[in-house]
Design a protein around this motif. Structure first.
Motif, PDB file in Angstrom:
ATOM      1  N   VAL A   1      -5.329  -5.870  -3.604  1.00 51.35           N
ATOM      2  CA  VAL A   1      -5.076  -5.730  -2.176  1.00 51.35           C
ATOM      3  C   VAL A   1      -3.902  -4.801  -1.961  1.00 51.35           C
ATOM      4  CG1 VAL A   1      -6.013  -7.971  -1.488  1.00 51.35           C
ATOM      5  CG2 VAL A   1      -3.619  -7.781  -2.084  1.00 51.35           C
ATOM      6  N   CYS A   2      -3.894  -4.139  -0.829  1.00 55.30           N
ATOM      7  CA  CYS A   2      -2.779  -3.311  -0.400  1.00 55.30           C
ATOM      8  C   CYS A   2      -2.103  -4.039   0.739  1.00 55.30           C
ATOM      9  CB  CYS A   2      -3.284  -1.934   0.045  1.00 55.30           C
ATOM     10  SG  CYS A   2      -1.954  -0.866   0.638  1.00 55.30           S
ATOM     11  N   ASN A   3      -0.854  -4.454   0.540  1.00 53.12           N
ATOM     12  CA  ASN A   3      -0.137  -5.195   1.572  1.00 53.12           C
ATOM     13  C   ASN A   3       0.577  -4.223   2.505  1.00 53.12           C
ATOM     14  OD1 ASN A   3      -0.757  -7.828   0.556  1.00 53.12           O
ATOM     15  ND2 ASN A   3       0.624  -7.389  -1.127  1.00 53.12           N
TER      16      ASN A   3
ATOM     17  N   PRO B   1      -8.225  -5.108   1.423  1.00 51.01           N
ATOM     18  CA  PRO B   1      -8.859  -5.229   0.114  1.00 51.01           C
ATOM     19  C   PRO B   1      -9.199  -3.866  -0.480  1.00 51.01           C
ATOM     20  CG  PRO B   1     -10.273  -6.114   1.852  1.00 51.01           C
ATOM     21  CD  PRO B   1      -9.010  -5.625   2.495  1.00 51.01           C
TER      22      PRO B   1
ATOM     23  N   ASP C   1      -0.952 -18.136   0.725  1.00 47.14           N
ATOM     24  CA  ASP C   1      -1.412 -16.822   1.183  1.00 47.14           C
ATOM     25  C   ASP C   1      -1.900 -16.888   2.625  1.00 47.14           C
ATOM     26  OD1 ASP C   1      -0.791 -15.618  -1.183  1.00 47.14           O
ATOM     27  OD2 ASP C   1      -2.843 -15.590  -1.950  1.00 47.14           O
TER      28      ASP C   1
ATOM     29  N   SER D   1      -3.250  -7.463   4.817  1.00 48.75           N
ATOM     30  CA  SER D   1      -3.650  -7.007   3.492  1.00 48.75           C
ATOM     31  C   SER D   1      -5.015  -6.333   3.590  1.00 48.75           C
ATOM     32  CB  SER D   1      -3.683  -8.166   2.501  1.00 48.75           C
ATOM     33  OG  SER D   1      -4.607  -9.134   2.902  1.00 48.75           O
TER      34      SER D   1
ATOM     35  N   ARG E   1       0.839 -11.663   7.171  1.00 45.06           N
ATOM     36  CA  ARG E   1       0.915 -10.305   6.657  1.00 45.06           C
ATOM     37  C   ARG E   1      -0.467  -9.673   6.706  1.00 45.06           C
ATOM     38  NH1 ARG E   1       1.596 -11.321   0.182  1.00 45.06           N
ATOM     39  NH2 ARG E   1      -0.362 -12.405  -0.060  1.00 45.06           N
TER      40      ARG E   1
END
Length: 78
Positions: free
Chosen positions: A75-77, A69, A60, A67, A65
């Protein structure tokens, strides 16, 4: 392959999380049965597989990328 088996308390000490956080937030959302932990002999006891957890934590970090929280613990990527 040889694995290092950790109890919830031992894992908490290694990654500096509270055991209750591991049980309530990480288990079954981030840490998955069969990949990150097992229930030996079909019992209630949970043993975490350190090598798999460490591999996924480091992968990770390596990915470039974004992300965000979420309050639910996910998480929202982006």
């Amino acid at each position: 392959m040889s694995y290092t088996y950790l109890t919830t308390d031992a894992l908490a000490a290694r990654i500096h999380y509270e055991p209750t956080t591991i049980r309530s937030c990480l288990k079954d959302s981030v840490l998955l049965e069969g990949t990150h932990y097992i229930r030996p002999f079909g019992g209630r006891k949970i043993l975490y597989l350190w090598e798999n957890i460490e591999r996924d934590m480091l992968s990770d970090m390596a990915e470039d990328r974004i992300s965000i929280p979420l309050a639910s613990g996910g998480v929202c990527n982006g």
